[in-house]
Design an enzyme around this catalytic site. Structure first.
Site, PDB file in Angstrom:
ATOM      1  N   GLY A 134       0.823  -1.211   0.000  1.00  0.00           N
ATOM      2  CA  GLY A 134       0.000   0.000   0.000  1.00  0.00           C
ATOM      3  C   GLY A 134       0.853   1.254   0.000  1.00  0.00           C
ATOM      4  N   HIS A 135       1.973   1.215   0.709  1.00  0.00           N
ATOM      5  CA  HIS A 135       2.867   2.373   0.812  1.00  0.00           C
ATOM      6  C   HIS A 135       4.189   1.814   1.304  1.00  0.00           C
ATOM      7  CE1 HIS A 135       4.599   6.187   1.974  1.00  0.00           C
ATOM      8  NE2 HIS A 135       3.512   6.853   1.630  1.00  0.00           N
ATOM      9  N   THR A 136       5.266   2.103   0.572  1.00  0.00           N
ATOM     10  CA  THR A 136       6.550   1.467   0.900  1.00  0.00           C
ATOM     11  C   THR A 136       7.030   1.806   2.306  1.00  0.00           C
ATOM     12  OG1 THR A 136       7.774   3.317  -0.079  1.00  0.00           O
ATOM     13  CG2 THR A 136       7.352   1.412  -1.490  1.00  0.00           C
ATOM     14  N   LEU A 137       6.551   2.908   2.877  1.00  0.00           N
ATOM     15  CA  LEU A 137       7.059   3.325   4.179  1.00  0.00           C
ATOM     16  C   LEU A 137       6.177   2.879   5.342  1.00  0.00           C
ATOM     17  CD1 LEU A 137       8.224   6.978   3.379  1.00  0.00           C
ATOM     18  CD2 LEU A 137       9.586   4.899   3.373  1.00  0.00           C
TER      19      LEU A 137
END
Lengths: 385, 385
Positions: free
Chosen positions: A236-239
């Site tokens: 969903g979001h690399t971070l």
């Protein structure tokens, strides 16, 4: 001037020397907010977007796509190699508040309409330009096209899963962000003009817009020295750690955002999820997502959503456009407006900004090529009263 | 006022009642453009983003993420349940030009800082609010979180390939677009204020921002009655034909945008590609992309790029952040600025807008929680000279 004026940019004149999406989307927003926008187009075909049809959808001589981006504007045809036409364009520049162009670097210089020339004609003019990669450096002459910019800016490594190839966003994100930021720069310069009496030059590039969009990623990259990694599944979001992502159920998909893991395990009644602690949410996100996936697969979306809702956790069902467009939640937004063009109705979205409680709509379709030329010439020859 | 003023919003005061990303990104842009931004935070922890660390990256008591989004702002702590603090906030509202909040609908009403109340205190105030799904309708109380918005707006069906599940964008697109549009609305209202003398109310929702972003898709959906379809491989944009997408080579990936098929076949010396006509570009895009993929797989990226460049066709290599950050094309943009915080350097991106040929930078880090409270109280108690 009435205080009830609900189109805040009423009275401003914008000249658009633009094609396709980035620049035209900026002046579309200015038009939605009340500015008068005149497209300056070459008489031989004009904006190339007029002939860029998607799924072979046309309205008249122009594609549906062109109509979608250029509603509520006027069109003035000018041959910029003809001294007579250039003289008229100079007159328009003298009357204008804003000039926007998205030509490649050097083109406006060649036709004598660069910033220095325009400023000579009208020191109050706000001159705003979009390039692909800036006006200096080894990339300045590269084609400023959205997919190419996504590829070069690193953006294609944010989306999809770890084993996927790079995955581009399926929409023209560079065009839209750059257009939106150009509007910000133009309006800020107009606010400054009230104090200084002078215009300004605003420059944006699509690459800088995409770098700005990735500001969290780039700052993290500089601080950690590590490239962002997509998760192995449901990225969903690399971070962000687990469970952040879209997850399959027995009959559909759920989006699950930031939810504390112990709470998630308890609400979904999963013993396997209880094995993970919150501090493992990022480091072991693939294991956690795999465990969650196996669990959610066993029951339909409605079953899980009832549990998520009861606990007020951040999860929703993934909708497609049809489900969306029929839903009372969408209809309550009153987001669709209808334009009349060539005897047909075009249903399109409206400006997303509400002003003093009102939506900003207009039923004016996109202009025919040069459709406003005669009237504009007449206006220029008529002394103001 | 000097005409050389290069921060166009100098002199404007913005109060930010916001958390996380959408609202704070809007006021970050206003700060970059020269406005003075004061975060009004609760004394118990303040903006939740202060404690939202990514990869466990911290600067001081605050996460690197918080620093990235809140540089160049001040912080004033106020307990909005204390009459003394509310009185000071009222004083600040009387002095402010802009108020931004991103609370759920009803919260500002409950603490007596809704639009009607604020307008009473200061009729010139521009009052701007971000919600998740608007302030009416069945979705108004849903959590306004980026991934959830992507899921509900149909956006997750634009990206990835036909057989993939829905794929979200790997960045907070709803937050960023909504913040950018809020800035547009705020600046337009300030321009109108010069004429009318009165402020205005600006409302945005993250859902409306994502619907606006999909305007081409929704307009096409209404006109055709068909849901957009991702291509089976190398999907780049559901509405565009082959070869639009990212394609693997023997040693990497290339982005290829709009290129006429016959030209593509000729330049890449592919007989198989010659079998396709331009009018098949959309209808047979999967066959064409499969044929192209088999061809490109045989040689490294550099081999193909030489041919693309020689023919001036729209193709580039896909870069990651490291390749990007080291490239002269990136360095020429001067996109990175350094902030000093807690004795450390934070390298982050700058505002993408260039103003009169200058970049807009600031080395001021994010504020400590309440770090400006005493000075602001002193200012309020000092009569203006």
């Amino acid at each position: 001037m009435p205080t009830a004026m609900n189109h805040p940019l009423q009275g401003l004149l914008v000249l658009e020397f633009c094609q396709y999406l980035s620049g035209p989307s900026a002046s579309l927003r200015l038009a939605d907010l009340g500015a008068r926008v005149i497209k300056i187009e070459n008489p031989k075909g004009g904006d190339g977007c007029r002939r860029l049809a998607i799924k072979n959808l046309w309205v008249d001589d122009n594609s549906l796509l062109f109509h979608t981006i250029n509603r509520n504007k006027e069109s003035f045809t000018a041959n910029l190699k003809s001294p007579e036409d250039v003289a008229v364009v100079h007159q328009l520049i003298q009357k204008a508040d804003v000039l926007i162009h998205n030509f490649r670097p050097g083109v406006m210089e060649k036709i004598g309409l660069d910033y220095a020339a325009a400023q000579q004609l009208n020191p109050r003019l706000v001159y705003a330009e979009i390039s692909g990669y800036g006006t200096e450096g080894p990339w300045k002459d590269k084609p400023g096209q959205d997919l190419l910019l996504q590829a070069m800016s690193g953006l294609a490594h944010t989306t999809g899963n770890a084993d996927d190839p790079p995955v581009p966003f399926g929409l023209a994100i560079a065009d839209i962000l750059c257009g939106a930021q150009l509007v910000q720069g133009v309006l800020a310069a107009l606010i400054r003009r009230h104090k200084t009496g002078t215009g300004a030059r605003i420059e944006l590039s699509m690459l800088e817009s995409l770098l700005d969009f990735q500001f969290e990623l780039l700052t993290t990259y500089y601080a950690s020295g590590q490239l962002p990694q997509r998760s192995a599944l449901s990225n969903g979001h690399t971070l962000l750690g687990a469970p952040y992502g879209l997850h399959a159920t027995a009959d559909g998909y759920l989006a699950v955002a930031m939810v504390p893991l112990q709470k998630l395990a308890e609400v979904l009644e999963s013993e396997a999820l209880q094995a993970f602690s919150q501090e493992e949410a990022f480091r072991r996100r693939d294991d956690i997502k795999r465990t969650l996936a196996a669990h959610l697969k066993q029951r339909p979306s409605a079953f899980w959503m009832e549990k998520f809702r009861a606990a007020d956790l951040w999860a929703v069902e993934v909708l497609d456009w049809q489900q969306l467009a029929e839903h009372a939640g969408f209809l309550a937004l009153d987001m669709v407006q209808t334009l009349q063009a060539a005897g047909r109705d075009i249903r399109t979205t409206r400006c997303p900004i509400r002003f003093n409680g009102h939506t900003l709509t207009s039923d004016r379709p996109a202009p025919a090529l040069g459709g406003d030329r005669d009237r504009i010439l007449q206006e220029l020859n008529t002394p103001p009263n």
